[in-house]
Design an enzyme around this catalytic site. Structure first.
Site, mmCIF file in Angstrom:
data_model
loop_
_atom_site.group_PDB
_atom_site.id
_atom_site.type_symbol
_atom_site.label_atom_id
_atom_site.label_comp_id
_atom_site.label_asym_id
_atom_site.label_seq_id
_atom_site.Cartn_x
_atom_site.Cartn_y
_atom_site.Cartn_z
ATOM 1 N N CYS A 1 -22.980 43.236 6.721
ATOM 2 C CA CYS A 1 -23.942 43.730 5.725
ATOM 3 C C CYS A 1 -24.476 45.085 6.153
ATOM 4 O O CYS A 1 -25.099 45.787 5.355
ATOM 5 C CB CYS A 1 -25.144 42.808 5.560
ATOM 6 N N GLU B 1 -29.515 37.648 0.137
ATOM 7 C CA GLU B 1 -29.281 38.883 0.884
ATOM 8 C C GLU B 1 -27.932 39.357 0.396
ATOM 9 O O GLU B 1 -26.924 38.665 0.551
ATOM 10 C CB GLU B 1 -29.320 38.562 2.375
#
Lengths: 528, 528
Positions: free
Chosen positions: A301, A264
């Site tokens: 994120c 990720e």
């Protein structure tokens, strides 16, 4: 107590001579701890132990693995304030955040424990025999998900608890039946060691095999590379930069037996502000978005790095209000001087692109490693022709893109790389009016948000945290929420297999009382 | 009628000047048809059309897509005997096989149609809002699987119907909501064109968008490479050799945006014959296995290429009986001179390895392209030290490995690469006695079989056709059975999304009446 050593299974080990320190970004000083980088032999021993542990651990019942996960949560809590203080020292993050993230981490472990106790996640599928079928009889066939083997987990810099040592990757892999070897993040190796000690205590207390968990210190890239290339490692979890994640992905694909890498990586999380939102709620959204850009010093994120609207006076008013709100907020400390330096570098590079105007910029002097926020604005045409502006700047930085019309807005979305999230601010009718905008956004993201902020990632079954490349290397899986367990398993079919030798999930009597698909029907009943 | 042209969406096209012929292996002559290799422009046009078609096709209801799949099955059947004759001419396979495989192909299309009509496959997952949750409210979040975009399908040589033009890859991708571009297999381009005409007829009849399906002719590797590298292509299905599949996999991983490649490549399908099976049923199994080795001239992915037992007089008796039974069978025609040449080469290479003795070898002269079967035997130690013996020989060839004991047998299994299937012949008690053997086999395969033959792949929900690399590039997915649809989708979450704008699968009222996971409970009810 932080020893600076590796955990090779249940054993502390420091055979190497390479050492490194962690850093307190608030004091701008090294911490008192010294860490021993894992040697090649220690890595090999950890993997061998993991492979041995796998032979029994893979067959443990869901209930037994759940006890282990719950014990990890308890042991982490039992580390008390000492753990919180180590976290704050090594990350520069405030205590409230540390306590909140610890709660989330324990919540994740318990959510996976709950999933295991319920048991239906293994996707048990049964097609019963039809001995009289013409032209050929049908043989009994049953399928379920089984774990793939030892997993290497790379801790992230920005979530020392929730996406690191005992974070989502580790919890999901242990839940699936796979042993885990953590490559500890060098910025918070002490926090990582403490959490590891909790995992090891939990493993011993619940009689897990030695080797089900190891924690390797490493300040460079060699330990990680050796792990990914080791033939006994069968999968990789990673949260971090596009550069780091892509390198591991390529390495894993070059193996004789390629293995899955779930990285990720990065996202600028585009937000589309439609006319009604600008007109009716522009100032509210400006305030909420100022907070979302600044949250965690922009080190999530899901911080919104790109805000898109159609040129209008209300877009100008929103942009100015966003600037005003951003100006009001105080800079906070970033995780590490390296991250702060990269932030300054990225911010300056994007500020110097043609056509970029400043909306807000914090100019007062700040304490070391504190991030001075900045917001730019460009028009759609400039954004479209300059891919530099599409890059993530990790920190409290955002760009407002003023598009000529809905067509240009759609073009801007279509030219973006894959994203974790995409947000629409507006009213429900506008989802119809701006269908092509919504469609373009949906094609680029893993999670669509209506009238909200992308920060705040709920840990629940319907969460998708992972989008098209380069948001993640495999958009078919999530790294948050219980579905993350599906990354570490593969289906295995059993044909004509004797009842008593089948895994419990596939036996006629359905002793686990799980939901199964039997002859194409969902049912939790036993077979007649 | 076979024109030799490409289908660029609904349009026949032959802009190129490169042509090639297909071959009748039984007559050992070119067929009467000439095929026009797709040009770079034709490839680009097909992909652009597919991307355009995707914009509407992705939103079609399951019921509407089901009508399309059922129409394809009908139109294939309507091609009647002309299609069967083209298949036999271009493959050398007998008419009975052609008719059986056509039935299977239509059955696959109808199974996916049924899956779409039932609808639960999209894994709809709902977590309802909890506005009063402390410390933070929980926002409504819903997730389901959505299609990823245009898919390139590479037809296989060995299943001109079931794993080619309108085979499992195409049917599953169309079911998921993804348009398909087939790179037709050069050995049966005429059969492929006829099947394509049926797909196009079905698309027109059921009002599918032009571009939902294209069929590109190609005799070399360029067309396939261009397809895989095209930025609008989002996934690849392939059935064929390890060399070909691995090359596409690497190519797809080198793209700026890597895409998934589902290559089902090769397998030697190890069979373990335990002592009771040798003692009590050795002669029966010898007969069954002779048939399984020879089935389809050994050109199935699941022919047993490796038979393993523990040294004993009953293993010797079984091996001799297998040889006798194999000797009784008549060689049959292979698909193409190239495949026949590769078979002869592989067979000879393995025959010349040290320690390999001949069990059976057909030596009489045969018609062109007919495969002379051969069975070798080696002891476990020789097998372990010579990886050449672990390779697949595509054709009616098998090796019996005589192991010293269960330990050596386990070592042999552990040294094998990933396999589609693994079989145990024995009695249920032996699954306990030989636990380490069973465990080792389970770790290497996608499907475990007890007391049966690996050939014969049932098309049903519990089928796993795909194993650890290099059996397939992604062991988490199957290329046979309705779960194959999961290869072409990714989960997308909708946060706080307006009810009326949600996909039907996620709406409160559950208008599709599908099974969903609502607040962690399986239910097909509507939300209160």
């Amino acid at each position: 107590m932080i020893t600076g050593k590796n955990y090779i299974g249940n054993k502390l080990s420091s055979n190497g001579s390479n050492t490194y320190k962690t850093f307190d970004p608030k004091l701008n000083l090294d911490t008192e701890w010294t860490f021993y980088e894992a040697t090649k032999e220690e890595i090999g021993e950890a993997v061998d132990k993991a492979q041995d542990a796998f032979q029994s651990y893979k067959n443990f019942s869901g209930a037994k693995k759940a006890t282990f996960l719950e014990a990890i949560a308890e042991e982490i809590e039992a580390l008390g304030d000492e753990l919180i203080q180590a976290y704050c020292k090594e990350s520069g993050l405030p205590e409230g955040r540390a306590i909140g993230e610890r709660g989330r981490t324990m919540g994740q472990l318990r959510a996976f424990a709950q999933l295991l106790k319920e048991g239906s996640w293994v996707e048990a599928t049964i097609d019963t025999a039809q001995p009289d079928r013409k032209p050929l009889p049908k043989i009994d066939l049953r399928k379920m998900l089984l774990p793939i083997g030892p997993i290497a987990v790379f801790g992230s810099s920005n979530f020392p608890f929730a996406f690191s040592t005992a974070g989502g990757d580790t919890a999901s892999a242990l839940a699936s039946g796979c042993p885990v070897i953590v490559k500890s993040h060098p910025m918070h190796a002490g926090t990582g060691e403490m959490v590891s000690s909790a995992v090891i205590k939990a493993a011993e207390r619940t009689n897990m095999p030695d080797g089900v968990f190891s924690n390797l210190n490493s300040s460079g890239i060699e330990v990680g590379q050796q792990l990914v290339l080791h033939p006994k490692i069968k999968g990789v979890g990673f949260t971090g930069s596009i550069k780091g994640g892509t390198a591991l992905y390529k390495l894993a694909n070059e193996r004789k037996e390629p293995i899955p890498v779930f990285a990720e990586m990065g996202s600028i999380n585009p937000v589309v502000v439609l006319p009604s939102a600008l007109r009716e709620k522009g100032l509210d959204w400006a305030k909420q978005y100022a907070g979302s850009v600044m949250l965690g010093a922009g080190q999530f994120c899901t911080n919104p790095g790109l805000i898109l609207g159609i040129k209008s006076t209300s877009l100008d008013a929103f942009t100015n209000a966003l600037g005003d709100e951003i100006d009001k907020l105080e800079p906070t400390c970033m995780l590490h001087p390296n991250i702060h330096n990269n932030y300054e570098k990225g911010k300056n590079e994007l500020s110097n692109q043609g056509g970029a105007d400043v909306v807000a910029e914090y100019k007062k002097s700040v304490a070391p490693n504190h991030a001075q926020q900045k917001v730019l604005t460009v028009n759609g045409a400039n954004f479209l022709k300059n891919p530099k502006l599409h890059q993530e700047v990790f920190g409290p930085f955002s760009i407002v893109v003023r598009c000529a019309d809905a067509k240009e807005l759609t073009e801007v979305l279509n030219c973006l790389e894959g994203q974790l999230t995409g947000t629409i601010l507006g009213n429900p009718d506008e989802l119809k009016t701006y269908r092509s905008v919504v469609d373009a956004l949906q094609g680029r993201v893993g999670r669509l948000i209506f009238n909200g902020v992308p920060t705040g990632v709920e840990v629940c079954p319907s969460m998708q945290h992972g989008g098209p490349f380069p948001a993640s290397t495999d958009s078919r899986f999530t790294s948050v929420g219980v579905s993350a367990v599906k990354r570490w398993v593969r289906p295995v079919s059993f044909q004509n297999w004797p009842q008593e030798e089948l895994p419990e999930a596939l036996q006629d009597g359905n002793p686990l009382s799980i939901m199964r698909i039997v002859d194409s029907e969902h049912t939790n009943k036993k077979l007649e």
